[in-house]
Design a protein around this motif. Structure first.
Motif, short mmCIF file in Angstrom:
data_model
loop_
_atom_site.label_atom_id
_atom_site.label_comp_id
_atom_site.label_asym_id
_atom_site.label_seq_id
_atom_site.Cartn_x
_atom_site.Cartn_y
_atom_site.Cartn_z
N LEU A 109 -19.27 26.83 -18.12
CA LEU A 109 -19.40 27.24 -16.72
C LEU A 109 -19.16 26.10 -15.74
O LEU A 109 -19.27 26.30 -14.53
CB LEU A 109 -20.80 27.83 -16.48
N LYS A 110 -18.81 24.94 -16.23
CA LYS A 110 -18.67 23.75 -15.40
C LYS A 110 -17.73 23.97 -14.21
O LYS A 110 -18.02 23.57 -13.09
CB LYS A 110 -18.16 22.58 -16.25
N LYS A 111 -16.61 24.63 -14.43
CA LYS A 111 -15.61 24.81 -13.37
C LYS A 111 -15.81 26.12 -12.60
O LYS A 111 -15.10 26.39 -11.66
CB LYS A 111 -14.21 24.75 -13.96
N SER A 112 -16.76 26.89 -13.02
CA SER A 112 -17.03 28.17 -12.36
C SER A 112 -17.93 27.95 -11.15
O SER A 112 -18.79 27.07 -11.14
CB SER A 112 -17.72 29.11 -13.35
N GLU A 113 -17.71 28.76 -10.10
CA GLU A 113 -18.57 28.65 -8.92
C GLU A 113 -19.97 29.15 -9.24
O GLU A 113 -20.95 28.63 -8.73
CB GLU A 113 -17.97 29.45 -7.76
N ARG A 114 -20.07 30.19 -10.05
CA ARG A 114 -21.38 30.73 -10.43
C ARG A 114 -21.82 30.14 -11.75
O ARG A 114 -21.04 30.06 -12.68
CB ARG A 114 -21.30 32.25 -10.54
N LYS A 115 -23.04 29.74 -11.80
CA LYS A 115 -23.56 29.13 -13.02
C LYS A 115 -24.86 29.80 -13.45
O LYS A 115 -25.75 29.16 -13.96
CB LYS A 115 -23.78 27.64 -12.81
N ASN A 116 -24.94 31.10 -13.22
CA ASN A 116 -26.17 31.81 -13.57
C ASN A 116 -26.15 32.20 -15.04
O ASN A 116 -25.18 32.77 -15.54
CB ASN A 116 -26.31 33.08 -12.72
#
Length: 167
Positions: A137-144
Motif C-alpha cells: 500500500l506504500k504508493k496508494s493514497e489509502r492505507k486502511n
C-alpha cells in the motif's frame, strides 16, 4: 548379531498416544489429521497406536475439554494443539503432573508445562504480514487495513493485533 528394531517391538506393549486438537477451523483440522495418519502409516508396525479427539472451543465447554483430557490419563504420551489460551494452563499443568510426556504443537500455551513445544514464531509472522501489506500500500493514497483475528487470549491473535497497530 544386531536385533531388528521391528522385531524387538513385537514383544513390547503398544505405545498409546492421545492427540487433542482444539480448533475452530475444520480445514486445518482435516490437514492435521491427514498428516497424523500419514505418519502413523510409517510407524504402525512398531506397535504405535493413537486416538484423536477434536474439540471446537466455540462449541465445546470446559467440562468437555476436561473429560477429553481425562480420557488420555494412562496414555504413554499426549499431543495437544490449540490450547494456547491462558484458560487452559492449569488443565495442561495438571495433565503434565500425571504424565510428563505432554507435547504441544502449533498453537501452544507458553505458560503451561510440557516436555517440549513446536510452533512458528507468531510475532515475526505477524510483523512480516504487516510489513508486506504496508509495502503493498506504500504508493496508494489509502492505507486502511481492517484486521479480522480471533481470540486475543491466544498469542497468535494478540501478536497479529500488536503488529498491525499504528504507532
Amino acid at each position: 548379531f544386531s536385533p531388528n528394531k521391528f522385531a524387538s517391538r513385537l514383544s513390547m506393549k503398544a505405545v498409546r498416544i492421545g492427540v487433542l486438537i482444539n480448533s475452530r477451523f475444520p480445514i486445518n483440522t482435516a490437514k492435521m489429521i491427514a498428516g497424523i495418519k500419514e505418519a502413523h502409516e510409517k510407524l504402525k508396525d512398531y506397535k504405535i497406536q493413537y486416538d484423536i479427539s477434536v474439540l471446537n472451543p466455540s462449541k465445546n465447554t470446559d467440562e468437555d475439554i476436561r473429560k477429553t483430557i481425562d480420557q488420555y490419563k494412562g496414555y504413554d504420551g499426549i499431543i495437544l494443539t490449540g490450547m494456547s489460551s491462558a484458560d487452559y494452563t492449569s488443565l495442561i499443568d495438571e495433565l503434565y503432573s500425571d504424565n510428563p510426556n505432554v507435547v504441544q504443537v502449533q498453537a501452544i500455551n507458553q505458560d503451561a508445562s510440557c516436555l517440549f513445544a513446536s510452533k512458528h514464531n507468531e510475532k515475526i509472522a505477524s510483523e512480516l504480514a504487516a510489513e508486506f501489506l504496508y509495502n503493498c500500500l506504500k504508493k496508494s493514497e489509502r492505507k486502511n487495513i481492517l484486521l479480522f483475528t480471533g481470540d486475543l487470549k491466544s498469542a497468535l491473535h494478540a501478536s497479529a493485533r500488536d503488529a498491525f497497530k499504528i504507532s
